[in-house]
Design a protein around this motif. Structure first.
Motif, PDB file in Angstrom:
ATOM      1  N   ASP A 109     -21.886  51.729  36.555  1.00  0.00           N
ATOM      2  CA  ASP A 109     -21.102  51.050  35.540  1.00  0.00           C
ATOM      3  C   ASP A 109     -21.599  49.625  35.434  1.00  0.00           C
ATOM      4  O   ASP A 109     -21.624  48.938  36.435  1.00  0.00           O
ATOM      5  CB  ASP A 109     -19.628  51.072  35.930  1.00  0.00           C
ATOM      6  CG  ASP A 109     -18.714  50.468  34.884  1.00  0.00           C
ATOM      7  OD1 ASP A 109     -19.089  50.498  33.696  1.00  0.00           O
ATOM      8  OD2 ASP A 109     -17.631  50.000  35.256  1.00  0.00           O
ATOM      9  N   LYS A 122     -18.473  54.618  37.635  1.00  0.00           N
ATOM     10  CA  LYS A 122     -17.414  55.130  36.767  1.00  0.00           C
ATOM     11  C   LYS A 122     -17.639  56.617  36.578  1.00  0.00           C
ATOM     12  O   LYS A 122     -18.697  57.150  36.910  1.00  0.00           O
ATOM     13  CB  LYS A 122     -17.405  54.402  35.431  1.00  0.00           C
ATOM     14  CG  LYS A 122     -18.601  54.671  34.560  1.00  0.00           C
ATOM     15  CD  LYS A 122     -18.467  53.961  33.240  1.00  0.00           C
ATOM     16  CE  LYS A 122     -19.673  54.281  32.357  1.00  0.00           C
ATOM     17  NZ  LYS A 122     -19.561  53.651  31.064  1.00  0.00           N
ATOM     18  N   SER A 123     -16.670  57.286  36.051  1.00  0.00           N
ATOM     19  CA  SER A 123     -16.736  58.735  35.883  1.00  0.00           C
ATOM     20  C   SER A 123     -17.081  59.064  34.432  1.00  0.00           C
ATOM     21  O   SER A 123     -16.481  58.515  33.505  1.00  0.00           O
ATOM     22  CB  SER A 123     -15.393  59.340  36.254  1.00  0.00           C
ATOM     23  OG  SER A 123     -15.452  60.728  36.161  1.00  0.00           O
ATOM     24  N   ARG A 124     -18.087  59.927  34.252  1.00  0.00           N
ATOM     25  CA  ARG A 124     -18.460  60.412  32.919  1.00  0.00           C
ATOM     26  C   ARG A 124     -18.590  61.926  32.981  1.00  0.00           C
ATOM     27  O   ARG A 124     -18.966  62.476  34.002  1.00  0.00           O
ATOM     28  CB  ARG A 124     -19.801  59.824  32.474  1.00  0.00           C
ATOM     29  CG  ARG A 124     -19.681  58.403  32.017  1.00  0.00           C
ATOM     30  CD  ARG A 124     -20.983  57.816  31.531  1.00  0.00           C
ATOM     31  NE  ARG A 124     -21.687  58.640  30.562  1.00  0.00           N
ATOM     32  CZ  ARG A 124     -22.935  58.400  30.174  1.00  0.00           C
ATOM     33  NH1 ARG A 124     -23.605  57.389  30.676  1.00  0.00           N
ATOM     34  NH2 ARG A 124     -23.518  59.182  29.296  1.00  0.00           N
ATOM     35  N   LYS A 125     -18.288  62.578  31.855  1.00  0.00           N
ATOM     36  CA  LYS A 125     -18.400  64.038  31.810  1.00  0.00           C
ATOM     37  C   LYS A 125     -19.810  64.458  31.438  1.00  0.00           C
ATOM     38  O   LYS A 125     -20.389  63.960  30.482  1.00  0.00           O
ATOM     39  CB  LYS A 125     -17.416  64.614  30.797  1.00  0.00           C
ATOM     40  CG  LYS A 125     -16.050  64.767  31.369  1.00  0.00           C
ATOM     41  CD  LYS A 125     -15.312  65.849  30.646  1.00  0.00           C
ATOM     42  CE  LYS A 125     -14.076  66.133  31.465  1.00  0.00           C
ATOM     43  NZ  LYS A 125     -13.415  67.314  31.091  1.00  0.00           N
ATOM     44  N   CYS A 175     -25.318  57.650  42.342  1.00  0.00           N
ATOM     45  CA  CYS A 175     -25.175  57.808  40.895  1.00  0.00           C
ATOM     46  C   CYS A 175     -25.783  59.140  40.483  1.00  0.00           C
ATOM     47  O   CYS A 175     -26.865  59.511  40.944  1.00  0.00           O
ATOM     48  CB  CYS A 175     -25.877  56.646  40.186  1.00  0.00           C
ATOM     49  SG  CYS A 175     -25.966  56.836  38.390  1.00  0.00           S
ATOM     50  N   ARG A 192     -18.134  52.644  45.522  1.00  0.00           N
ATOM     51  CA  ARG A 192     -17.376  53.384  44.503  1.00  0.00           C
ATOM     52  C   ARG A 192     -16.833  52.473  43.413  1.00  0.00           C
ATOM     53  O   ARG A 192     -16.666  52.894  42.274  1.00  0.00           O
ATOM     54  CB  ARG A 192     -16.231  54.143  45.150  1.00  0.00           C
ATOM     55  CG  ARG A 192     -16.697  55.331  45.938  1.00  0.00           C
ATOM     56  CD  ARG A 192     -15.511  56.053  46.536  1.00  0.00           C
ATOM     57  NE  ARG A 192     -15.964  57.219  47.271  1.00  0.00           N
ATOM     58  CZ  ARG A 192     -15.481  58.426  47.092  1.00  0.00           C
ATOM     59  NH1 ARG A 192     -14.520  58.631  46.243  1.00  0.00           N
ATOM     60  NH2 ARG A 192     -15.955  59.428  47.788  1.00  0.00           N
ATOM     61  N   LYS A 227     -18.118  68.622  33.488  1.00  0.00           N
ATOM     62  CA  LYS A 227     -17.686  68.224  34.827  1.00  0.00           C
ATOM     63  C   LYS A 227     -17.836  66.710  34.979  1.00  0.00           C
ATOM     64  O   LYS A 227     -18.825  66.139  34.546  1.00  0.00           O
ATOM     65  CB  LYS A 227     -18.547  68.943  35.869  1.00  0.00           C
ATOM     66  CG  LYS A 227     -18.025  68.837  37.261  1.00  0.00           C
ATOM     67  CD  LYS A 227     -18.796  69.749  38.181  1.00  0.00           C
ATOM     68  CE  LYS A 227     -18.218  69.666  39.579  1.00  0.00           C
ATOM     69  NZ  LYS A 227     -18.988  70.444  40.530  1.00  0.00           N
ATOM     70  N   SER A 228     -16.865  66.063  35.587  1.00  0.00           N
ATOM     71  CA  SER A 228     -16.943  64.612  35.793  1.00  0.00           C
ATOM     72  C   SER A 228     -17.925  64.272  36.909  1.00  0.00           C
ATOM     73  O   SER A 228     -17.901  64.882  37.975  1.00  0.00           O
ATOM     74  CB  SER A 228     -15.558  64.058  36.163  1.00  0.00           C
ATOM     75  OG  SER A 228     -14.686  64.198  35.065  1.00  0.00           O
ATOM     76  N   GLN A 229     -18.790  63.303  36.639  1.00  0.00           N
ATOM     77  CA  GLN A 229     -19.782  62.850  37.597  1.00  0.00           C
ATOM     78  C   GLN A 229     -19.698  61.339  37.726  1.00  0.00           C
ATOM     79  O   GLN A 229     -19.389  60.630  36.769  1.00  0.00           O
ATOM     80  CB  GLN A 229     -21.201  63.236  37.150  1.00  0.00           C
ATOM     81  CG  GLN A 229     -21.413  64.707  36.939  1.00  0.00           C
ATOM     82  CD  GLN A 229     -21.388  65.499  38.238  1.00  0.00           C
ATOM     83  OE1 GLN A 229     -21.526  64.967  39.323  1.00  0.00           O
ATOM     84  NE2 GLN A 229     -21.212  66.799  38.116  1.00  0.00           N
ATOM     85  N   ALA A 230     -20.019  60.813  38.912  1.00  0.00           N
ATOM     86  CA  ALA A 230     -20.025  59.374  39.139  1.00  0.00           C
ATOM     87  C   ALA A 230     -21.352  58.799  38.677  1.00  0.00           C
ATOM     88  O   ALA A 230     -22.422  59.280  39.057  1.00  0.00           O
ATOM     89  CB  ALA A 230     -19.818  59.069  40.619  1.00  0.00           C
TER      90      ALA A 230
END
Length: 69
Positions: free
Chosen positions: A65, A52-55, A39, A48, A59-62
């Motif tokens: 969730d 989830k992906s957040r900006k 994370c 995985r 840039k998108s980062q994992a």
């Protein structure tokens, strides 16, 4: 003939190894969905499917969730 592997030993200063066991603590999976990632916020390794992906800064980062715990 190869020489036997030494066991892991930490020097007195605690910062260096004389020898270190090879390999990774994270198993590789034949199924890509079963692989783990860390994370971006808390650093814990999770499958995985639990990320989830957040900006962040464009840039998108994992990230975990629903949230880090």
């Amino acid at each position: 003939m190869s020489k036997p592997a030494d066991k892991t030993k930490i020097l007195e200063d605690g910062l260096r190894y004389k020898s270190k066991v090879g390999g990774s603590p994270f198993l590789t999976a034949s199924n890509p969905g079963a692989a783990t990632m860390s994370c971006f916020l808390c650093g814990k390794h999770r499958p995985r499917s639990e990320l989830k992906s957040r900006k962040f800064i464009g840039k998108s980062q994992a990230v975990c969730d629903p949230k880090c715990g």
